[in-house]
Design an enzyme around this catalytic site. Structure first.
Site, PDB file in Angstrom:
ATOM      1  N   SER A  88      21.264  20.108   2.226  1.00 45.92           N
ATOM      2  CA  SER A  88      22.435  19.552   2.157  1.00 45.92           C
ATOM      3  C   SER A  88      23.397  19.857   3.287  1.00 45.92           C
ATOM      4  CB  SER A  88      23.032  19.789   0.665  1.00 45.92           C
ATOM      5  OG  SER A  88      23.222  20.979   0.464  1.00 45.92           O
ATOM      6  N   HIS A  98      27.953  13.785   6.186  1.00 48.31           N
ATOM      7  CA  HIS A  98      27.345  14.575   5.013  1.00 48.31           C
ATOM      8  C   HIS A  98      25.728  14.052   5.031  1.00 48.31           C
ATOM      9  CE1 HIS A  98      25.631  13.488   0.933  1.00 48.31           C
ATOM     10  NE2 HIS A  98      25.747  14.843   0.728  1.00 48.31           N
ATOM     11  N   ASN A 148      21.984  14.934   2.858  1.00 45.49           N
ATOM     12  CA  ASN A 148      21.141  15.745   1.922  1.00 45.49           C
ATOM     13  C   ASN A 148      19.974  15.018   1.674  1.00 45.49           C
ATOM     14  OD1 ASN A 148      20.139  15.856  -1.037  1.00 45.49           O
ATOM     15  ND2 ASN A 148      21.864  17.333  -1.269  1.00 45.49           N
ATOM     16  N   TYR A 149      18.514  15.856   1.802  1.00 44.00           N
ATOM     17  CA  TYR A 149      17.391  15.468   1.445  1.00 44.00           C
ATOM     18  C   TYR A 149      16.673  16.358   0.646  1.00 44.00           C
ATOM     19  CZ  TYR A 149      18.383  11.883   5.019  1.00 44.00           C
ATOM     20  OH  TYR A 149      18.930  10.556   5.606  1.00 44.00           O
ATOM     21  N   ARG A 150      15.997  15.936  -0.515  1.00 43.49           N
ATOM     22  CA  ARG A 150      15.490  16.817  -1.386  1.00 43.49           C
ATOM     23  C   ARG A 150      14.369  16.325  -2.140  1.00 43.49           C
ATOM     24  NH1 ARG A 150      19.957  13.813  -2.538  1.00 43.49           N
ATOM     25  NH2 ARG A 150      19.818  12.417  -4.305  1.00 43.49           N
ATOM     26  N   GLY A 160      22.485  29.620 -13.261  1.00 46.82           N
ATOM     27  CA  GLY A 160      22.165  30.466 -12.202  1.00 46.82           C
ATOM     28  C   GLY A 160      22.551  29.910 -10.754  1.00 46.82           C
ATOM     29  N   SER A 161      23.007  28.508 -10.782  1.00 46.08           N
ATOM     30  CA  SER A 161      23.424  28.018  -9.573  1.00 46.08           C
ATOM     31  C   SER A 161      24.582  28.794  -8.833  1.00 46.08           C
ATOM     32  CB  SER A 161      23.975  26.581  -9.697  1.00 46.08           C
ATOM     33  OG  SER A 161      22.955  25.630 -10.273  1.00 46.08           O
ATOM     34  N   ARG A 162      24.561  28.740  -7.544  1.00 42.26           N
ATOM     35  CA  ARG A 162      25.301  29.299  -6.542  1.00 42.26           C
ATOM     36  C   ARG A 162      26.518  28.431  -6.470  1.00 42.26           C
ATOM     37  NH1 ARG A 162      26.296  31.314  -1.274  1.00 42.26           N
ATOM     38  NH2 ARG A 162      26.856  33.476  -1.319  1.00 42.26           N
TER      39      ARG A 162
END
Length: 351
Positions: free
Chosen positions: A141, A155, A157-159, A308-310
């Site tokens: 992202s 912007h 984002n590829y997931r 736990g995400s940053r």
């Protein structure tokens, strides 16, 4: 035992300098997963997707660094104690880019109840075992905020997402998109951006671009303002058709289109003169960008709901500076009013 289908050379996760080692040379850092793990599941989609997002991060960062030599990327590797980690590459206070971030994350573990509810709200049927849903998610992202108000923000984002259900079966899907947010309208730039994305989509199916273009216009709608965040692009989610391999090839085409759809626009305008009034308008439009990302963006909400995400990486999309002025309205028939009209009534840029 069924023989595993071999992958094309450019997609393989092989051994030695001809495979893994050679591909690592273009990365900003070593992949999140270790080489042994990538080799052991070389034919699995999660390994192929991790290699693709690492390559995409490297390609985009190198293209930006070639344009802005006054600053360099900080490469920040982080780990998530619940499973996985990521690599954040951020350039700040450059000559051309005020803030440019390109993140890779590869995480796994169990979905939080909040994240599972978010997925169920858009039609996912998820069957947990003992209240747990094992998942893995990975993606690249980026948000790039230039200094010059005549250079648009981009912007992308590829997931890829996998969830294991109670019976051991797996649900999978891809999502993502690329969109442009200019401060001032330049029709030539808008046409170039959209045509480049359309060409990437048309390699697979001519029906994809119009469908995903409308989805993008609808998704990036700031409801409380009655306007879109930008002039759109493509956006899609829950892509699990026509097959996993074909969907992955489509993602590859979209990722390859990022540099050619954007970098020529940056080169064209990065040294355009601008006034203090134009810089002020850029700051006000960035305020709208912040509003969308914090109030509506699905990725931001999922990240904040995942244990736990940053947080630094999730909020990397926010600009260094933005502005809110009480009851600000641009003059009629001004260039500021022109872009507002497009944000309220999206246009077809390719026909």
């Amino acid at each position: 035992m069924a023989r595993q289908q071999s992958q094309p050379e450019e997609e393989s996760v092989g051994d030695g300098r001809g495979g893994l080692g050679r591909r690592f040379e273009g990365f900003m850092a070593l992949p999140v997963s270790g080489m042994r793990e990538l080799r052991s599941r070389r034919g699995e989609m999660r390994s192929r997707m991790e290699m693709l997002i690492m390559e995409t991060q490297g390609q985009v960062c190198r293209a930006l660094a070639q344009l802005d030599r006054s600053a360099s990327f900080t490469v920040d590797r982080w780990e998530r104690k619940e499973g996985g980690g990521g690599i954040s590459c951020v350039l700040q206070d450059g000559e051309i880019f005020e803030k440019a971030g390109v993140n890779v994350s590869v995480v796994f573990g169990h979905l939080s109840e909040e994240a599972a509810q978010q997925m169920k709200s858009r039609g996912k049927t998820l069957k947990a075992k003992d209240g747990k849903l094992p998942f893995c998610a990975m993606g690249v992202s980026s948000v790039i905020h230039p200094k010059n108000p005549h250079v648009p923000t981009i912007h992308f984002n590829y997931r890829y997402f996998e969830i294991e259900e109670a019976d051991g079966s797996k649900q999978w899907w891809f999502g993502g998109g690329t969109d442009l947010t200019p401060t001032y309208l330049n029709e030539e730039d808008a046409v170039h951006f959209h045509k480049t994305l359309k060409e990437a989509c048309d390699q697979h199916n001519p029906e994809l671009y119009p469908k995903f273009k409308k989805w993008c216009d609808d998704y990036f709608y700031i409801k409380h303002r009655g306007e879109r965040r930008g002039i759109g692009g493509i956006f899609f989610d829950d892509l699990d058709w026509p097959s996993k391999e074909e969907a992955f090839q489509f993602i590859q085409s979209c990722a390859k289109a990022i540099v050619p759809c954007y970098i020529p626009i940056v080169k064209k305008h990065s040294h355009d003169p601008f006034t203090p009034e134009e810089k002020l308008w850029q700051q006000i439009r960035r305020g709208r960008y912040v509003e969308f990302n914090l109030v509506y963006d699905r990725g931001t909400k999922f990240g904040l709901a995942t244990p736990g995400s940053r947080i630094e990486s999730i909020l990397m999309s926010l600009p260094l500076t933005a502005r809110w002025e009480y009851m600000h309205l641009p003059p009629e028939n001004s260039r500021e009013a022109e872009i507002l009209e497009v944000l309220r009534q999206p246009r077809d840029w390719v026909h």
